[in-house]
Design an enzyme around this catalytic site. Structure first.
Site, PDB file in Angstrom:
ATOM      1  N   LEU A  18      -9.555  -3.998  -3.685  1.00 45.18           N
ATOM      2  CA  LEU A  18      -8.770  -4.538  -4.713  1.00 45.18           C
ATOM      3  C   LEU A  18      -7.405  -4.220  -4.868  1.00 45.18           C
ATOM      4  O   LEU A  18      -6.343  -5.073  -5.453  1.00 45.18           O
ATOM      5  CB  LEU A  18      -9.363  -3.923  -6.177  1.00 45.18           C
ATOM      6  N   GLY A  19      -6.977  -3.263  -4.235  1.00 47.94           N
ATOM      7  CA  GLY A  19      -5.439  -3.011  -4.258  1.00 47.94           C
ATOM      8  C   GLY A  19      -5.104  -1.430  -3.847  1.00 47.94           C
ATOM      9  O   GLY A  19      -6.303  -0.661  -3.460  1.00 47.94           O
ATOM     10  N   GLY A  22       0.189   4.336  -4.912  1.00 46.74           N
ATOM     11  CA  GLY A  22       0.466   5.906  -4.349  1.00 46.74           C
ATOM     12  C   GLY A  22      -0.653   6.893  -4.343  1.00 46.74           C
ATOM     13  O   GLY A  22      -0.436   7.819  -3.471  1.00 46.74           O
ATOM     14  N   ASP A 134       3.683   7.667 -16.071  1.00 48.07           N
ATOM     15  CA  ASP A 134       3.770   6.833 -14.796  1.00 48.07           C
ATOM     16  C   ASP A 134       3.706   5.573 -15.533  1.00 48.07           C
ATOM     17  O   ASP A 134       2.709   4.497 -14.922  1.00 48.07           O
ATOM     18  CB  ASP A 134       2.937   7.011 -13.700  1.00 48.07           C
TER      19      ASP A 134
END
Length: 359
Positions: A18-19, A22, A134
């Site tokens: 899916l991706g 970091g 984040d």
């Protein structure tokens, strides 16, 4: 090493990638026990060998597992197999906010809705004692059922709200941040975060302001040709007002975002709860908060015509009223009298009789 389709991790079967971020790679997978699609996040092998990275990865799992909110991605399970550390997450269909922003700014109504959803998720996390640290478009998923906040990999207990957190969690957070390393995505970092100072819930408020600005304008609040120039802009510059880039944007939203982006944390909104209430007020107040109507110009034209027609009718009625109600001037009186002719007066045939001025 990337996992291939068909790989098994406990009861979970990998379907495809899916991706990656970091802090881990994400795969679409199937829970063979419940026959449902889930997402699995895996700490890469070269990071799994680092005790600090592994501890942060496990901390994310513990953090998210304690958060139950409709705008936060749910965590179902955690495990490790043959040196592979993974967490099992709710599978979300849709697109990230980053993908959506690549197409341009969002409509005002959508900015207010997505912003309120994110603020609500942060409100819940902050109440639990967690600061995300984040917040960025890639960590916000837009789905059919609403907005979902993702990736608490850099989250940490808030120094103000963490009294309810376990002692071991506080110790772990301290060990991972005691060197005051700068963690996060710098384009969305608050000034105190860039300086390596202590962060709290107001750090997330700043990042939320950056997101609201970018959703409204399609441009980053702080940008530059290099990392140094972006950091300098965050520390010392103010972004152009939203209204100068999007004239139809409500002024109330511009003021809210400016407050979120204050350099001094004490001058920002102090809680995500306050930001959510403001966004909901702007959304619900509509034109009273400066939100333009969809057909505002047409509405204004019709209003002017209606007022002009009403004024003309009022003048016509007033004129008619004056003509028929005001009393007219009285008619002139006729004066009649009789004059006796002098003695011996004989009228002249076909003559004209006249009176002298002295009678």
């Amino acid at each position: 090493m990337a996992l291939t389709a068909g790989t098994k991790l406990g009861p979970y079967e990998i379907l495809g990638p899916l991706g990656a971020g970091g802090m881990g790679e994400v795969y679409r997978a199937r829970d063979t026990r419940l026959d449902r699609t889930i997402a699995i996040k895996i700490l890469p092998e070269h990071l799994a060998s680092d005790p600090g990275r592994r501890a942060r990865f496990e901390r994310e799992a513990r953090t998210v597992s304690g958060l139950s909110h409709p705008n936060i991605c749910a965590l179902f399970d955690i495990g490790d197999q043959d040196g592979i550390y993974y967490v099992v997450l709710e599978y979300l269909g849709g697109e990230t906010l980053a993908d959506r922003l690549a197409k341009g700014p969002l409509p005002v109504s959508e900015v207010l809705k997505v912003g309120a959803d994110i603020a609500s998720a942060l409100e819940s996390a902050h109440r639990y004692g967690v600061v995300h640290r984040d917040l960025k478009p890639a960590n916000v998923m837009l789905t059919k059922t609403g907005t979902k906040l993702l990736d608490f990999g850099l989250a940490k207990p808030s120094p103000v709200l963490a009294s309810a957190a376990a002692d071991d969690t506080q110790t772990l957070a301290k060990s991972l941040t005691e060197e005051r390393a700068i963690v996060g995505t710098f384009q969305y970092m608050a000034p105190e975060q860039l300086e390596g100072k202590e962060t709290d819930v107001r750090t997330d408020i700043f990042a939320l302001g950056v997101l609201l600005y970018e959703m409204s304008t399609g441009r980053r609040a702080f940008d530059g040709a290099s990392r140094a120039s972006v950091i300098a802009a965050i520390m010392s510059s103010e972004p152009a007002p939203i209204g100068t880039l999007q004239p139809l944007s409500p002024p109330a939203l511009d003021r809210l975002v400016q407050n979120c982006l204050a350099k001094d944390p004490d001058r920002r909104w102090q809680t995500a709860h306050d930001v959510r209430l403001q966004l909901e007020w702007i959304r619900d107040a509509g034109s009273q908060a400066g939100v333009p109507r969809v057909k505002g110009q047409r509405w204004i034209t019709r209003e002017r015509i209606a007022w002009a027609s009403a004024l003309f009718l009022l003048l016509a009625v007033a004129t008619t009223f004056v003509r028929y109600v005001q009393p007219s001037s009285p008619p002139q009186r006729k004066i009649m009298f009789t004059v006796e002719p002098p003695p011996g007066y004989k009228p002249i045939p076909d003559g004209i009789t006249a009176l002298s001025p002295d009678g």
